[in-house]
Design a protein around this motif. Structure first.
Motif, PDB file in Angstrom:
ATOM      1  N   GLY A 247       0.782  -1.220   0.000  1.00 25.16           N
ATOM      2  CA  GLY A 247       0.000   0.000   0.000  1.00 25.16           C
ATOM      3  C   GLY A 247       0.816   1.272   0.000  1.00 25.16           C
ATOM      4  N   PHE A 248       2.135   1.170  -0.202  1.00 21.85           N
ATOM      5  CA  PHE A 248       2.997   2.350  -0.181  1.00 21.85           C
ATOM      6  C   PHE A 248       3.565   2.684  -1.557  1.00 21.85           C
ATOM      7  N   GLY A 249       3.129   1.979  -2.575  1.00 22.81           N
ATOM      8  CA  GLY A 249       3.653   2.209  -3.911  1.00 22.81           C
ATOM      9  C   GLY A 249       2.664   2.933  -4.793  1.00 22.81           C
ATOM     10  N   VAL A 250       2.439   2.402  -5.985  1.00 21.40           N
ATOM     11  CA  VAL A 250       1.496   2.988  -6.934  1.00 21.40           C
ATOM     12  C   VAL A 250       0.093   2.872  -6.359  1.00 21.40           C
ATOM     13  N   ASN A 259      -0.264  -3.622  -6.806  1.00 20.45           N
ATOM     14  CA  ASN A 259      -1.540  -3.328  -6.155  1.00 20.45           C
ATOM     15  C   ASN A 259      -2.668  -4.242  -6.624  1.00 20.45           C
ATOM     16  N   LEU A 260      -2.502  -4.899  -7.776  1.00 20.57           N
ATOM     17  CA  LEU A 260      -3.451  -5.941  -8.158  1.00 20.57           C
ATOM     18  C   LEU A 260      -3.371  -7.112  -7.185  1.00 20.57           C
ATOM     19  N   LEU A 261      -2.154  -7.447  -6.770  1.00 22.53           N
ATOM     20  CA  LEU A 261      -1.996  -8.501  -5.764  1.00 22.53           C
ATOM     21  C   LEU A 261      -2.554  -8.069  -4.418  1.00 22.53           C
ATOM     22  N   ALA A 262      -2.382  -6.800  -4.087  1.00 23.72           N
ATOM     23  CA  ALA A 262      -2.917  -6.294  -2.818  1.00 23.72           C
ATOM     24  C   ALA A 262      -4.437  -6.423  -2.784  1.00 23.72           C
ATOM     25  N   THR A 263      -5.101  -6.134  -3.890  1.00 25.12           N
ATOM     26  CA  THR A 263      -6.547  -6.286  -3.964  1.00 25.12           C
ATOM     27  C   THR A 263      -6.951  -7.755  -3.896  1.00 25.12           C
ATOM     28  N   ALA A 264      -6.113  -8.611  -4.463  1.00 23.86           N
ATOM     29  CA  ALA A 264      -6.456 -10.029  -4.554  1.00 23.86           C
ATOM     30  C   ALA A 264      -6.386 -10.754  -3.223  1.00 23.86           C
ATOM     31  N   GLN A 265      -5.629 -10.232  -2.254  1.00 25.19           N
ATOM     32  CA  GLN A 265      -5.437 -10.974  -1.014  1.00 25.19           C
ATOM     33  C   GLN A 265      -6.739 -11.164  -0.241  1.00 25.19           C
ATOM     34  N   THR A 266      -7.686 -10.245  -0.410  1.00 24.94           N
ATOM     35  CA  THR A 266      -8.963 -10.372   0.275  1.00 24.94           C
ATOM     36  C   THR A 266      -9.780 -11.538  -0.272  1.00 24.94           C
ATOM     37  N   TYR A 267      -9.559 -11.853  -1.544  1.00 30.24           N
ATOM     38  CA  TYR A 267     -10.350 -12.894  -2.209  1.00 30.24           C
ATOM     39  C   TYR A 267      -9.467 -14.061  -2.631  1.00 30.24           C
TER      40      TYR A 267
END
Length: 306
Positions: A247-250, A259-267
């Motif tokens: 959450g500290f990058g783009v 950040n696509l991976l960051a979104t994916a961790q919830t699902y």
């Protein structure tokens, strides 16, 4: 074998062609012998082409369709859809644009800083070398991930940088903490090459320090810089992905593989395709760049022709 036969063998057309070929041709031939590097170059070319032609997708990276959220891969959505119904394939392509741009830009900037520092330290030596190398050692001792997060957070809090894109901030942060390795490599080469006869000859005809460094010594270090640069591109892509994942990058809605991976961790369990495809792109790109670096290292090595 008689002397005449040996002479004929050494002067046959194939050997004359090899010796008369330009250096760049010899380097290219050596590179082609590294089969994994050739395959990696083709794979990287496909990745870059997919990012360049991302606008040809029939979807946009921000196009939402909540009624079609979290759909598995299908003919309509090759990589499925995310929690907002956005096409993951399109977002992965656009994310590749950002990740590749960050990796290349951060590498070029860090090489610029590192090469200049290494040139000055290796050529002048003495106090200048000691001061610059102690600064370099100081940067090498920093905990990279922690400092990356700290600097990225502080830069976002500066009002004057409010209009600066998070992509530019990530590029600057990665470059500031990556220039040390090329600096040490270039410094070592300058320490070795400045003792050579061609440098002494240049000094004897009155060539200035800048000309000697830029025109006589630096060209002899280009091969090492190129190899180091290819490896640093992979490092920069992985670093950007890690920062964006935390959450500290783009920052969204701009897509990047991280950040696509960051979104994916919830699902992760419900919709695993959200993390599989961006993660696979990071893995494939990093491996391809590393193999290309290995191939370039062997191609520039004068002993690899044996």
């Amino acid at each position: 074998m008689s002397e005449l036969t040996v002479s004929q063998a050494l002067t046959r057309p194939g050997r004359r062609t090899m010796e008369a070929a330009p250096l760049r041709v010899l380097i290219w031939r050596r590179f082609l012998r590294h089969r994994l590097a050739v395959v990696a170059m083709a794979v990287l070319g496909l990745v870059i082409a997919s990012a360049v032609f991302a606008p040809l997708s029939r979807y946009t990276p921000t196009q939402q369709n909540p009624t079609n959220a979290l759909q598995p891969p299908s003919l309509q959505h090759w990589f499925g859809t995310d929690d907002l119904g956005r096409d993951v394939f399109t977002r992965t392509l656009y994310g590749g644009r950002i990740s590749l741009a960050v990796g290349l830009s951060a590498t070029l900037l860090s090489l610029l800083i590192g090469v200049v520092v290494g040139m000055v330290a290796g050529y002048f030596g003495g106090v200048v070398d000691n001061v610059l190398m102690r600064i370099t050692d100081g940067f090498l001792t920093l905990p990279t991930l922690f400092v990356l997060i700290l600097i990225a957070t502080l830069l976002r809090e500066i009002p004057a940088l409010g209009l600066v894109s998070s992509v530019i901030i990530v590029i600057l942060v990665i470059a500031v903490l990556s220039w040390m390795w090329p600096a040490r490599i270039v410094r070592g080469e300058f320490l070795r090459l400045k003792q050579r006869d061609f440098v002494t000859a240049a000094e004897s005809i009155g060539a200035g320090h800048g000309r000697i460094m830029a025109r006589h010594i630096l060209p002899n270090t280009v091969s090492l810089i190129i190899v180091q640069g290819t490896l640093m591109v992979a490092y920069a892509i992985i670093t950007e992905s890690g920062l964006s994942y935390l959450g500290f990058g783009v920052q969204p809605p701009t897509p990047s593989w991280g950040n696509l991976l960051a979104t994916a961790q919830t699902y992760a369990l419900r919709a695993p395709w959200l993390m599989i495809f961006p993660g696979l792109m990071i893995f494939i790109t990093s491996m391809a760049i590393n193999y290309i670096g290995d191939g370039l290292r062997d191609a520039f090595d004068p002993y690899s022709a044996r």
